[in-house]
Write a protein that holds these residues in place. Structure first.
Motif, PDB file in Angstrom:
ATOM      1  N   ARG A  33     -13.657  15.786  23.324  1.00 28.93           N
ATOM      2  CA  ARG A  33     -12.633  16.810  23.601  1.00 28.93           C
ATOM      3  C   ARG A  33     -13.234  18.213  23.637  1.00 28.93           C
ATOM      4  N   SER A  34     -14.273  18.450  22.811  1.00 26.98           N
ATOM      5  CA  SER A  34     -14.911  19.775  22.849  1.00 26.98           C
ATOM      6  C   SER A  34     -15.581  20.009  24.205  1.00 26.98           C
ATOM      7  N   VAL A  35     -16.142  18.953  24.812  1.00 25.97           N
ATOM      8  CA  VAL A  35     -16.756  19.059  26.148  1.00 25.97           C
ATOM      9  C   VAL A  35     -15.672  19.316  27.201  1.00 25.97           C
ATOM     10  N   LEU A  36     -14.546  18.606  27.047  1.00 21.45           N
ATOM     11  CA  LEU A  36     -13.436  18.788  28.008  1.00 21.45           C
ATOM     12  C   LEU A  36     -12.885  20.212  27.941  1.00 21.45           C
ATOM     13  N   THR A  42      -8.868  23.347  28.666  1.00 22.89           N
ATOM     14  CA  THR A  42      -7.946  22.663  27.750  1.00 22.89           C
ATOM     15  C   THR A  42      -8.235  21.157  27.762  1.00 22.89           C
ATOM     16  N   ASP A  43      -7.868  20.488  26.661  1.00 27.00           N
ATOM     17  CA  ASP A  43      -8.058  19.035  26.621  1.00 27.00           C
ATOM     18  C   ASP A  43      -6.710  18.330  26.408  1.00 27.00           C
ATOM     19  N   GLU A  44      -5.605  19.140  26.460  1.00 30.35           N
ATOM     20  CA  GLU A  44      -4.288  18.601  26.118  1.00 30.35           C
ATOM     21  C   GLU A  44      -3.800  17.528  27.079  1.00 30.35           C
ATOM     22  N   ASN A  45      -4.212  17.604  28.337  1.00 32.40           N
ATOM     23  CA  ASN A  45      -3.703  16.636  29.328  1.00 32.40           C
ATOM     24  C   ASN A  45      -4.698  15.485  29.574  1.00 32.40           C
ATOM     25  N   PHE A  46      -5.591  15.277  28.604  1.00 32.87           N
ATOM     26  CA  PHE A  46      -6.586  14.195  28.740  1.00 32.87           C
ATOM     27  C   PHE A  46      -6.346  13.113  27.685  1.00 32.87           C
ATOM     28  N   GLU A  58     -13.613   5.743  28.070  1.00 32.08           N
ATOM     29  CA  GLU A  58     -12.966   6.170  29.325  1.00 32.08           C
ATOM     30  C   GLU A  58     -12.235   7.470  29.062  1.00 32.08           C
ATOM     31  N   ILE A  59     -12.234   8.363  30.061  1.00 31.63           N
ATOM     32  CA  ILE A  59     -11.476   9.616  29.960  1.00 31.63           C
ATOM     33  C   ILE A  59     -10.506   9.655  31.137  1.00 31.63           C
ATOM     34  N   TRP A  60      -9.231   9.791  30.830  1.00 36.18           N
ATOM     35  CA  TRP A  60      -8.193   9.851  31.865  1.00 36.18           C
ATOM     36  C   TRP A  60      -7.498  11.215  31.824  1.00 36.18           C
ATOM     37  N   ARG A  61      -7.307  11.795  33.064  1.00 36.11           N
ATOM     38  CA  ARG A  61      -6.639  13.097  33.151  1.00 36.11           C
ATOM     39  C   ARG A  61      -5.234  12.904  33.731  1.00 36.11           C
ATOM     40  N   ASN A  62      -4.261  13.511  33.061  1.00 38.01           N
ATOM     41  CA  ASN A  62      -2.865  13.410  33.511  1.00 38.01           C
ATOM     42  C   ASN A  62      -2.457  14.720  34.184  1.00 38.01           C
ATOM     43  N   ARG A  63      -2.023  14.583  35.479  1.00 35.86           N
ATOM     44  CA  ARG A  63      -1.617  15.794  36.231  1.00 35.86           C
ATOM     45  C   ARG A  63      -0.256  15.580  36.891  1.00 35.86           C
ATOM     46  N   GLU A  64       0.468  16.693  37.030  1.00 34.25           N
ATOM     47  CA  GLU A  64       1.801  16.634  37.668  1.00 34.25           C
ATOM     48  C   GLU A  64       1.654  16.802  39.179  1.00 34.25           C
ATOM     49  N   VAL A  65       2.392  15.975  39.929  1.00 33.96           N
ATOM     50  CA  VAL A  65       2.369  16.057  41.405  1.00 33.96           C
ATOM     51  C   VAL A  65       3.237  17.242  41.842  1.00 33.96           C
ATOM     52  N   VAL A  66       2.624  18.162  42.644  1.00 39.78           N
ATOM     53  CA  VAL A  66       3.378  19.327  43.182  1.00 39.78           C
ATOM     54  C   VAL A  66       3.173  19.388  44.693  1.00 39.78           C
ATOM     55  N   GLU A  67       4.063  20.148  45.345  1.00 35.73           N
ATOM     56  CA  GLU A  67       3.888  20.381  46.790  1.00 35.73           C
ATOM     57  C   GLU A  67       2.549  21.070  47.001  1.00 35.73           C
ATOM     58  N   ASP A  68       1.924  20.789  48.126  1.00 36.95           N
ATOM     59  CA  ASP A  68       0.596  21.356  48.400  1.00 36.95           C
ATOM     60  C   ASP A  68       0.579  22.878  48.249  1.00 36.95           C
ATOM     61  N   ASP A  70       2.428  24.693  46.337  1.00 33.90           N
ATOM     62  CA  ASP A  70       2.705  25.167  44.968  1.00 33.90           C
ATOM     63  C   ASP A  70       1.547  24.922  43.990  1.00 33.90           C
ATOM     64  N   LEU A  71       0.429  24.385  44.483  1.00 29.79           N
ATOM     65  CA  LEU A  71      -0.704  24.067  43.592  1.00 29.79           C
ATOM     66  C   LEU A  71      -1.355  25.353  43.076  1.00 29.79           C
ATOM     67  N   THR A  72      -1.317  25.547  41.712  1.00 30.60           N
ATOM     68  CA  THR A  72      -1.926  26.758  41.117  1.00 30.60           C
ATOM     69  C   THR A  72      -3.037  26.406  40.119  1.00 30.60           C
ATOM     70  N   ASP A  73      -2.904  25.241  39.486  1.00 32.68           N
ATOM     71  CA  ASP A  73      -3.908  24.849  38.468  1.00 32.68           C
ATOM     72  C   ASP A  73      -4.369  23.420  38.756  1.00 32.68           C
ATOM     73  N   PRO A  74      -5.542  23.277  39.411  1.00 33.48           N
ATOM     74  CA  PRO A  74      -6.015  21.926  39.797  1.00 33.48           C
ATOM     75  C   PRO A  74      -6.269  21.001  38.612  1.00 33.48           C
ATOM     76  N   ASN A  75      -6.375  21.576  37.423  1.00 37.11           N
ATOM     77  CA  ASN A  75      -6.608  20.729  36.248  1.00 37.11           C
ATOM     78  C   ASN A  75      -5.305  20.103  35.759  1.00 37.11           C
ATOM     79  N   LEU A  76      -4.217  20.848  35.810  1.00 35.95           N
ATOM     80  CA  LEU A  76      -2.931  20.345  35.311  1.00 35.95           C
ATOM     81  C   LEU A  76      -2.046  19.793  36.434  1.00 35.95           C
ATOM     82  N   GLN A  77      -2.390  20.184  37.694  1.00 37.10           N
ATOM     83  CA  GLN A  77      -1.561  19.763  38.834  1.00 37.10           C
ATOM     84  C   GLN A  77      -2.404  19.057  39.899  1.00 37.10           C
ATOM     85  N   ILE A  78      -1.709  18.237  40.716  1.00 39.04           N
ATOM     86  CA  ILE A  78      -2.359  17.596  41.861  1.00 39.04           C
ATOM     87  C   ILE A  78      -1.407  17.716  43.054  1.00 39.04           C
ATOM     88  N   SER A  79      -2.017  18.045  44.183  1.00 41.30           N
ATOM     89  CA  SER A  79      -1.162  18.224  45.373  1.00 41.30           C
ATOM     90  C   SER A  79      -0.625  16.868  45.826  1.00 41.30           C
TER      91      SER A  79
END
Length: 412
Positions: A33-36, A42-46, A58-68, A70-79
């Motif tokens: 988590r320190s590396v993430l 942030t490591d909150e969504n991993f 294994e490391i899994w990243r959880n992101r919210e689907v947004v309209e292309d 509206d994408l502002t944070d590629p770490n927390l969101q995915i288009s």
């Protein structure tokens, strides 16, 4: 392939003894988590999934689907377009989980992760050694002499842990070579510069006490108690023992048949002379036994000053004092009384009579009572006043008067 270079470190981690699984998992997750956090802010969504048994993770990243648009944070969101490449059924607002591979972190991040993991393992190992040996303080350990320095000896235990035997904790006649097996007691464990330092001793009275426990089953089982030990390492020791079972002779049990039990202890302590003494609450008798092998004529005790005046025949004085004053010094330490030795004032021309000679006139239990206060002869008894004899023995006044009459008649 990304994980392969960490598997060795994982297996090292897995081999650590006495570290519970929860601690292990927690440390591993912290490192990842320190590396993430460094990589993504942030490591909150991993989700970090670790399998320490296989050395896998294994490391899994959880992101919210947004309209292309509206994408502002590629770490927390995915288009939405990117999400549909993973699965065409994804819609805006849903959560996408995708695996993050180590290769995405870059070579330097992977190297840092490995170093962090190795450092945390080392830290845990140190804490673990400290905890294990802290619980062993007062116990005998066996190790192998690894290195001999001027001020101390480095000893390795079965696990390869480093233990130190300082010069001051060695018996003066101790002599060890590299590779020798060594026995000592753990006296101190401390953290020095974040490293556990385990100090051993062969001069501590505790070492002698533990050796007795190993050699004498009655002590180990609690039938015999060691009341006190005083010693000058390699020279002489006095051990006061007491039995809770009248059928068990504490001194005999400690010495063993023909000295079989005590012989091993004496050999371990480089021929240290060990006096085993039967403890008693009768101070006169205790001091008499502590000064063994000297035979005492009379003892005068000053309880207020904690001093005892001991009178002996001239030929017994050197025995009481011992070589270099060792015997009397240890007897004083054992009894807690400062002992002063004096030559008996009874004139050598006068003939004295041993108490046992009066067994036809005086009952044995009365004679035993007189011996218990340090009187072996008739003149020893006569040297004490009637009041002192009444005070120091459990005998009736009439009995004391009769004893004094018999003894006086003997010398008239």
């Amino acid at each position: 392939m990304d994980n392969l270079n960490l598997i060795d470190t994982f297996s090292e981690f897995k081999e650590l003894k006495n570290i519970d699984r929860a601690t292990m998992m927690s440390v591993l997750e912290d490192v990842f988590r320190s590396v993430l956090q460094k990589q993504y802010g942030t490591d909150e969504n991993f989700d970090v999934i670790i399998n320490p048994d296989k050395g896998d993770f294994e490391i899994w990243r959880n992101r919210e689907v947004v309209e292309d648009k509206d994408l502002t944070d590629p770490n927390l969101q995915i288009s939405l377009s990117e999400a549909k490449k993973i699965d065409t059924d994804y819609e805006v607002g849903e959560e996408v989980s995708d695996e993050v591979r180590l290769v995405h972190f870059g070579r330097r991040a992977i190297l840092n992760l490995r170093q962090n993991l190795a450092a945390r393992i080392l830290e845990l190992e140190k804490d673990n050694i400290y905890t294990i040996y802290k619980s062993k303080v007062g116990d005998i350990v066996t190790g192998e002499v690894y290195q001999i320095w001027k001020r101390e000896i480095l000893v390795l235990d079965d696990e390869g842990n480093e233990l130190l035997l300082p010069k001051a904790e060695q018996i003066p006649s101790d002599f060890f070579r590299k590779g020798d097996t060594i026995r000592a007691v753990v006296v101190r464990v401390e953290m020095k510069n974040n490293n556990p330092q385990i100090i051993l001793s062969r001069t501590s009275p505790v070492f002698l006490e533990r050796l007795f426990e190993l050699e004498v089953p009655e002590i180990f089982d609690g039938l015999i108690t060691i009341k006190k030990i005083v010693r000058v390492p390699g020279e002489r020791a006095k051990v006061a023992v007491e039995s809770y079972d009248e059928r068990v002779d504490p001194v005999g049990a400690c010495v063993g048949m023909k000295g079989s039990r005590i012989h091993g202890i004496v050999r371990e302590l480089r021929n240290e002379n060990i006096d085993v003494i039967n403890f008693t609450n009768n101070l006169q008798l205790y001091i008499q036994r502590a000064l063994n092998p000297a035979k005492i004529s009379t003892i005068k005790i000053n309880e207020e000053d904690k001093r005892a005046e001991v009178y002996l025949k001239p030929e017994e004085v050197s025995l009481a004092i011992g070589k270099g004053g060792l015997n009397i010094r240890l007897a004083s330490q054992l009894t807690g009384y400062e002992i002063d030795v004096y030559r008996d004032q009874i004139e050598e021309d006068d003939e004295d009579v041993n108490l046992d000679e009066f067994s036809d006139e005086i009952e044995d239990w009365i004679l035993d009572e007189l011996k218990a206060i340090g009187c072996d002869t008739a003149k020893n008894v006569l040297s004490l006043s009637r009041e002192e004899l009444i005070k120091r023995t459990d005998l009736e006044e009439e009995t004391i008067d009769e004893v004094l009459r018999i003894f006086k008649t003997e010398f008239e």
